[in-house]
Design a protein around this motif. Structure first.
Motif, mmCIF file in Angstrom:
data_model
loop_
_atom_site.group_PDB
_atom_site.id
_atom_site.type_symbol
_atom_site.label_atom_id
_atom_site.label_comp_id
_atom_site.label_asym_id
_atom_site.label_seq_id
_atom_site.Cartn_x
_atom_site.Cartn_y
_atom_site.Cartn_z
ATOM 1 N N GLN A 343 -37.108 166.107 46.494
ATOM 2 C CA GLN A 343 -37.550 165.381 45.364
ATOM 3 C C GLN A 343 -37.841 163.783 45.634
ATOM 4 O OE1 GLN A 343 -34.781 166.416 42.316
ATOM 5 N NE2 GLN A 343 -35.799 167.918 41.314
ATOM 6 N N SER A 347 -41.996 164.819 42.788
ATOM 7 C CA SER A 347 -41.314 165.043 41.777
ATOM 8 C C SER A 347 -41.504 166.050 41.068
ATOM 9 C CB SER A 347 -41.746 163.609 41.154
ATOM 10 O OG SER A 347 -41.227 163.687 39.572
ATOM 11 N N SER A 349 -39.537 168.620 38.174
ATOM 12 C CA SER A 349 -38.344 168.633 37.626
ATOM 13 C C SER A 349 -37.505 169.852 37.824
ATOM 14 C CB SER A 349 -38.717 168.922 35.940
ATOM 15 O OG SER A 349 -37.619 169.154 34.990
ATOM 16 N N VAL A 350 -36.272 169.529 37.859
ATOM 17 C CA VAL A 350 -35.074 170.906 38.304
ATOM 18 C C VAL A 350 -35.233 171.909 37.399
ATOM 19 C CG1 VAL A 350 -33.312 169.748 36.861
ATOM 20 C CG2 VAL A 350 -32.702 171.278 39.009
ATOM 21 N N LYS A 351 -35.776 171.627 35.844
ATOM 22 C CA LYS A 351 -35.945 172.944 35.088
ATOM 23 C C LYS A 351 -37.067 173.873 35.552
ATOM 24 C CE LYS A 351 -34.955 170.368 30.810
ATOM 25 N NZ LYS A 351 -35.382 169.488 29.631
ATOM 26 N N GLN A 359 -31.381 175.525 28.469
ATOM 27 C CA GLN A 359 -31.927 173.986 29.092
ATOM 28 C C GLN A 359 -31.163 173.110 28.598
ATOM 29 O OE1 GLN A 359 -34.676 173.834 31.166
ATOM 30 N NE2 GLN A 359 -34.128 175.915 31.293
ATOM 31 N N VAL A 363 -28.806 170.399 32.953
ATOM 32 C CA VAL A 363 -28.451 169.213 33.410
ATOM 33 C C VAL A 363 -27.101 168.786 33.286
ATOM 34 C CG1 VAL A 363 -28.907 166.806 33.309
ATOM 35 C CG2 VAL A 363 -30.897 168.093 33.220
#
Length: 590
Positions: A343, A347, A349-351, A359, A363
């Motif tokens: 990352q 970039s 998103s970890v999602k 969700q 995080v």
């Protein structure tokens, strides 16, 4: 060629040769159609017929060896020279080791040591010319040594031909639609498919490694720039049988393109959990760290999806398997570290990697304890506990409704929440650590998280009962490790042994939960080392859980070393772990 059927070997008689002119004509027509295999269609067709061509060449070699002279052979098979000559210029044929060997042997068989007529002298001259031109176009010294009579080394000749083949194929790789200046021109991505198909016989050749790597890492610019399934299957088979050496990035690309090779890699990692004798958390982490899978998953979201689905399926079948849990935790930890490195370059998103996970929990659970102040741990775990409890309540509400879809959706959400907790077990460890030195806060939320981790399903509505057992065990432990005088309370000690003792032939979730509580009390409490050792030794000896306690100590040591949780007196904690490990080793030996 449709009229070419698998050849049936005939017994040679005086009246009937092994091969006949008609068979030779059929294969000659095919060789003429192939030319030098410089188009995708001809390369693909050559590779498809390669197996039958080898059979025919073997029969042809037998025929040549059974003839009394080159003159007789040419009389029986007048198209032989033209046929062999065309094959010598076909790189798809000469790159295949077996076909190349048979082709060379046929040519050697036609060479006359003592030519007796003009036909044989002309044949010798032609054979020299063919070998010279194929071996090298620039090196006169090599051309002088082409035939065996002039000291030729067939291996050197074959290697030269192979390198030419690889170089020619590698030139095709850069020809894609993105490299065409005029978008009105015909897309040339078909050459990627044809090149990969032509590369099937080369997968185990070290000289072809750069070509294979370039094919695997070729960027797909359109749907037509696909790799041949035969090529990918051949690579997967050769790599799994250790007949092929690929660099790291090529292996990652192979997994990206070929599902079966990726599945094999994951299953081999899982097999290590069950087949390794004396497997410890440290050994499992080492196996994961040595695997390229975490790095591959961080590079390609689709690879992670497949790996995660396999883990999801395995843990559904064995939700109580601590080694499987440990492997998944080590894998997730390594993956997240690799993802952090990736990352920095892009970039994402970890999602995107965890679409099935709740969700709202993603995080908070993936965040490491070391990434927030230690005084915030308790509030964070209280929030996680209440969020998980809400999910389980929705599941139970769905069970009470008539709609089966609502119930199924509830079970799915609870499972995904539990699976994410297994992957993020650093917060389970923090909960255990906080329970050893509780403040004025209620211990209920922390115990609930532990109970959910060890007993995610509510079969028979047993979750509340498991929580009762956990709280009772915690109270016994808190009482025992608060005692400074001797002797220890026998009733409390015996009650704890009763609670932790496993059912026959099975380690129940309450047993593992209570044993883990015991290990953490021994490590983190302010009780003296001798007092903690006495309690730990007494309970694990009477319950017969020496090996299990040793495994939990190793797991705790690993988590502390990895920084998943921290301790204000880390040096004291590590010394206590080593002391307890020595004690359990002596108990096991005794």
């Amino acid at each position: 060629m449709s009229q070419l059927q698998p050849q049936t070997q005939l017994h040679q008689t005086a009246e009937e040769p092994l091969l006949n002119i008609q068979q030779m004509q059929l294969w000659l027509d095919k060789a003429v159609a192939w030319g030098q295999a410089d188009s995708p269609d001809t390369q693909r067709d050559t590779c498809l017929h390669l197996s039958r061509l080898r059979d025919f060449l073997q029969q042809l070699l037998t025929q040549i060896n059974n003839m009394s002279s080159t003159t007789e052979t040419m009389k029986r098979l007048p198209f032989l020279g033209q046929f062999l000559g065309r094959l010598c210029w076909n790189p798809c044929v000469t790159a295949d080791a077996t076909s190349r060997r048979l082709l060379f042997q046929c040519l050697w068989g036609l060479y006359s040591e003592r030519p007796g007529n003009a036909v044989e002298r002309k044949a010798n001259q032609w054979i020299r010319k063919v070998f010279c031109q194929l071996a090298t176009e620039d090196d006169d010294a090599a051309a002088q040594a082409v035939t065996k009579h002039m000291g030729i080394q067939p291996e050197e000749y074959q290697l030269r031909v192979l390198r030419k083949k690889v170089a020619m194929l590698q030139e095709n790789i850069g020809k894609s639609c993105s490299s065409l200046g005029n978008m009105n021109l015909r897309c040339s991505c078909d050459c990627i498919l044809a090149t990969s198909q032509a590369c099937v016989p080369l997968v185990t050749c070290p000289e072809a490694a750069p070509l294979i790597s370039a094919l695997l890492q070729q960027q797909v610019t359109c749907v037509r720039a696909q790799l041949s399934e035969d090529f990918l299957d051949a690579l997967s088979s050769a790599y799994s049988s250790k007949c092929l050496s690929l660099d790291e990035q090529a292996v990652v690309s192979l997994w990206y393109h070929n599902l079966s090779s990726l599945e094999d890699a994951v299953l081999r990692l899982l097999e290590g959990v069950h087949t390794s004798t004396g497997s410890t958390p440290q050994k499992l982490q080492q196996q994961v760290a040595q695997s390229l899978l975490p790095k591959a998953c961080a590079q390609h979201c689709s690879i992670f999806m497949v790996v995660n689905d396999i883990f999801r399926s395995i843990i559904k079948q064995a939700e109580g398997s601590e080694p499987v849990k440990c492997l998944i935790q080590s894998f997730t930890s390594c993956f997240l570290k690799e993802l952090t490195l990736q990352q920095h370059q892009r970039s994402v998103s970890v999602k995107a990697w965890f679409p099935q996970s709740p969700q709202s929990l993603l995080v908070p659970l993936l965040t490491l304890p070391s990434e927030m102040p230690q005084e915030a741990w308790r509030r964070h775990l209280d929030w996680l506990s209440s969020s998980l409890q809400r999910l389980t309540e929705e599941e139970e509400k769905g069970d009470g409704e008539s709609s089966s879809s609502a119930s199924s959706e509830g079970h799915h959400k609870v499972f995904e929440a539990w699976f994410l907790l297994v992957q993020s077990a650093h917060w389970v460890q923090v909960a255990l650590q906080l329970l050893v030195t509780p403040g004025p806060e209620d211990s209920g939320p922390l115990l609930w998280v532990l109970t959910f981790y060890y007993h995610p399903t509510n079969r028979g509505h047993n979750r509340a009962l498991q929580l009762v057992h956990a709280k009772e065990a915690w109270e016994h432990l808190h009482s025992l490790f608060s005692v400074l005088a001797r002797p220890l309370p026998v009733d409390r000690l015996q009650s704890l042994v009763t609670l932790v003792s496993p059912q026959p032939q099975q380690l129940s979730p309450p047993t593992l939960l209570i044993l883990n509580l015991l290990v953490n009390f021994a490590v983190f409490s302010q009780q003296s080392l001798s007092g903690s050792t006495e309690i730990l030794q007494a309970v694990v000896h009477r319950s017969g859980l020496v090996d299990e306690a040793a495994c939990l100590l190793s797991s705790l040591e690993l988590k502390l070393n990895g920084g998943s949780c921290s301790s204000s007196d880390a040096n004291r904690v590590h010394l206590r772990i080593k002391a307890f490990q020595n004690t359990l080793t002596h108990m096991h030996a005794a």
